[in-house]
Design an enzyme around this catalytic site. Structure first.
Site, PDB file in Angstrom:
ATOM      1  N   ARG A 237      -6.452   9.555   2.142  1.00 27.40           N
ATOM      2  CA  ARG A 237      -7.315   9.389   3.307  1.00 27.40           C
ATOM      3  C   ARG A 237      -8.757   9.421   2.831  1.00 27.40           C
ATOM      4  O   ARG A 237      -9.121  10.224   1.964  1.00 27.40           O
ATOM      5  CB  ARG A 237      -7.069  10.486   4.351  1.00 27.40           C
ATOM      6  CG  ARG A 237      -5.792  10.312   5.169  1.00 27.40           C
ATOM      7  CD  ARG A 237      -5.878   9.051   6.022  1.00 27.40           C
ATOM      8  NE  ARG A 237      -4.720   8.873   6.902  1.00 27.40           N
ATOM      9  CZ  ARG A 237      -3.669   8.116   6.618  1.00 27.40           C
ATOM     10  NH1 ARG A 237      -3.611   7.498   5.441  1.00 27.40           N
ATOM     11  NH2 ARG A 237      -2.682   7.973   7.481  1.00 27.40           N
ATOM     12  N   GLU A 266     -13.610   3.097   8.311  1.00 23.93           N
ATOM     13  CA  GLU A 266     -12.821   1.887   8.109  1.00 23.93           C
ATOM     14  C   GLU A 266     -12.885   1.006   9.355  1.00 23.93           C
ATOM     15  O   GLU A 266     -12.757   1.510  10.465  1.00 23.93           O
ATOM     16  CB  GLU A 266     -11.369   2.250   7.788  1.00 23.93           C
ATOM     17  CG  GLU A 266     -11.237   3.002   6.469  1.00 23.93           C
ATOM     18  CD  GLU A 266      -9.795   3.317   6.100  1.00 23.93           C
ATOM     19  OE1 GLU A 266      -8.872   2.902   6.838  1.00 23.93           O
ATOM     20  OE2 GLU A 266      -9.585   3.980   5.072  1.00 23.93           O
ATOM     21  N   HIS A 285      -7.320  -0.776   2.721  1.00 26.08           N
ATOM     22  CA  HIS A 285      -6.271   0.120   3.212  1.00 26.08           C
ATOM     23  C   HIS A 285      -4.920  -0.606   3.305  1.00 26.08           C
ATOM     24  O   HIS A 285      -4.361  -0.782   4.387  1.00 26.08           O
ATOM     25  CB  HIS A 285      -6.648   0.718   4.565  1.00 26.08           C
ATOM     26  CG  HIS A 285      -5.915   2.008   4.844  1.00 26.08           C
ATOM     27  ND1 HIS A 285      -6.429   3.005   5.641  1.00 26.08           N
ATOM     28  CD2 HIS A 285      -4.700   2.466   4.434  1.00 26.08           C
ATOM     29  CE1 HIS A 285      -5.574   4.010   5.717  1.00 26.08           C
ATOM     30  NE2 HIS A 285      -4.517   3.700   4.986  1.00 26.08           N
TER      31      HIS A 285
END
Length: 339
Positions: A237, A266, A285
């Protein structure tokens, strides 16, 4: 009685069909400002919800008095206030097993890409700079036979350790609250303190969930302990790493490089300095982004939801106290749980 389920993400047709066989299903492929009120209205009759990428807020929970279960199509669950769900007796399930091998593959892709300067050299060649043999200024570093430090040796960390020890002959260090005897026996993993890991590792890989304890656990101090030749990998994370401190460490060549699949914000803003640093491989991601894995995650999430709404326990319950509250309430109808 067929219960009502709300999806807040599109799922494969087979998964939707599985849910529809068991429950009344309403689908929101995405929740945004234009449909947020309708979504909240639909939650008013929902017994279960399923999806990912949406932060489930207190106003959503307040709008869902019948809610019994939430199934996230992800291993991580930092989009949820687990304590708030538990207080309401709402069961939260996730999909940890389905992402393990795929994410471990990506961790190694990042390690190799950073060590061998794959993205940098591909762009260099594509730009027309390859006119003679590559010289020392463009050399990378080896991965095999080096030391890998894994911060958080859980499922994915263990899969990374297996690849490291058996595939690349790496020494594996790990920092964990508890000893991982299986990894020690199978991969020769050595448990040590975080500081020792940072000081000795050629590659540092963070594999912890995001909690109040792990937020910015890799900051300026920790980066200063790493070897100047070390590479940081983060596929867990984003906020586990202090991004500003990392940018400073990279810009000053305090560490060699970083392979990042996750970020504090993000999508990563287009003007982020991380995009301008040649020593950084920054991905959008994609840790679980294969068709097979995403489909398996959606299927598992649906099975989790169906099972919990039917009163069956499943291994992937994040907050078992909520399960205890709900089963106690069912045994004692005069009491209450949820809502």
């Amino acid at each position: 009685m067929r219960k009502r389920v709300v999806l807040y993400r599109a799922v494969p047709r087979e998964v939707l069909g599985l849910l529809q066989e068991n429950h009344e299903v309403t689908v929101y492929e995405a929740v945004n400002e234009s449909n947020r009120k309708a979504f909240l209205d639909t939650l008013g009759t929902a017994h279960g919800i399923m999806g990912n990428t949406l932060k489930i807020t207190s106003d959503m929970l307040d709008a869902a008095p019948l809610l019994e279960a939430v199934s996230t199509i992800s291993a991580g669950y930092d989009a949820f206030d687990v304590d708030a769900l538990t207080r309401r007796g709402i069961i939260l399930t996730n999909t940890p097993d389905e992402v393990t091998e795929t994410t471990a593959d990506l961790v190694f892709a990042l390690m190799l890409a950073c060590a061998r300067r794959v993205v940098e050299m591909a762009n260099w060649a594509r730009g027309g700079a390859w006119v003679k043999s590559v010289g020392e200024p463009y050399f990378g570093v080896d991965v095999h036979g080096t030391t890998l430090g894994i911060v958080g040796l859980g499922r994915i960390g263990g899969a990374v350790a297996r690849r490291a020890a058996h595939g690349f002959g790496m020494r594996v260090l790990y920092a964990n609250r508890q000893a991982n005897r299986q990894a020690e026996d199978a991969y020769g993993a050595e448990r040590c303190t975080l500081d020792e890991l940072l000081q000795q590792s050629d590659f540092v890989c963070t594999m912890v969930p995001l909690t109040t304890e792990t937020h910015h656990m890799i900051g300026a101090r920790e980066l200063s302990l790493m070897k100047k030749s070390a590479i940081l990998i983060n596929a867990s994370r984003g906020p586990v790493v202090d991004e500003s401190a990392l940018i400073e460490a990279l810009s000053s060549a305090r560490i060699r490089g970083a392979g990042l699949d996750v970020f504090e914000r993000e999508p990563l803003p287009a003007d982020s300095p991380l995009y301008t640093l040649p020593s950084v491989v920054a991905l959008p991601h994609i840790g679980s982004a294969t068709r097979a894995t995403r489909d398996a995650m959606a299927a598992r999430a649906a099975k989790n939801l169906i099972a919990t709404l039917s009163g069956h326990n499943v291994p992937a319950i994040v907050n078992p106290n909520a399960w205890d509250m709900r089963t106690a309430a069912q045994a004692n109808p005069c009491g209450s749980a949820g809502g």
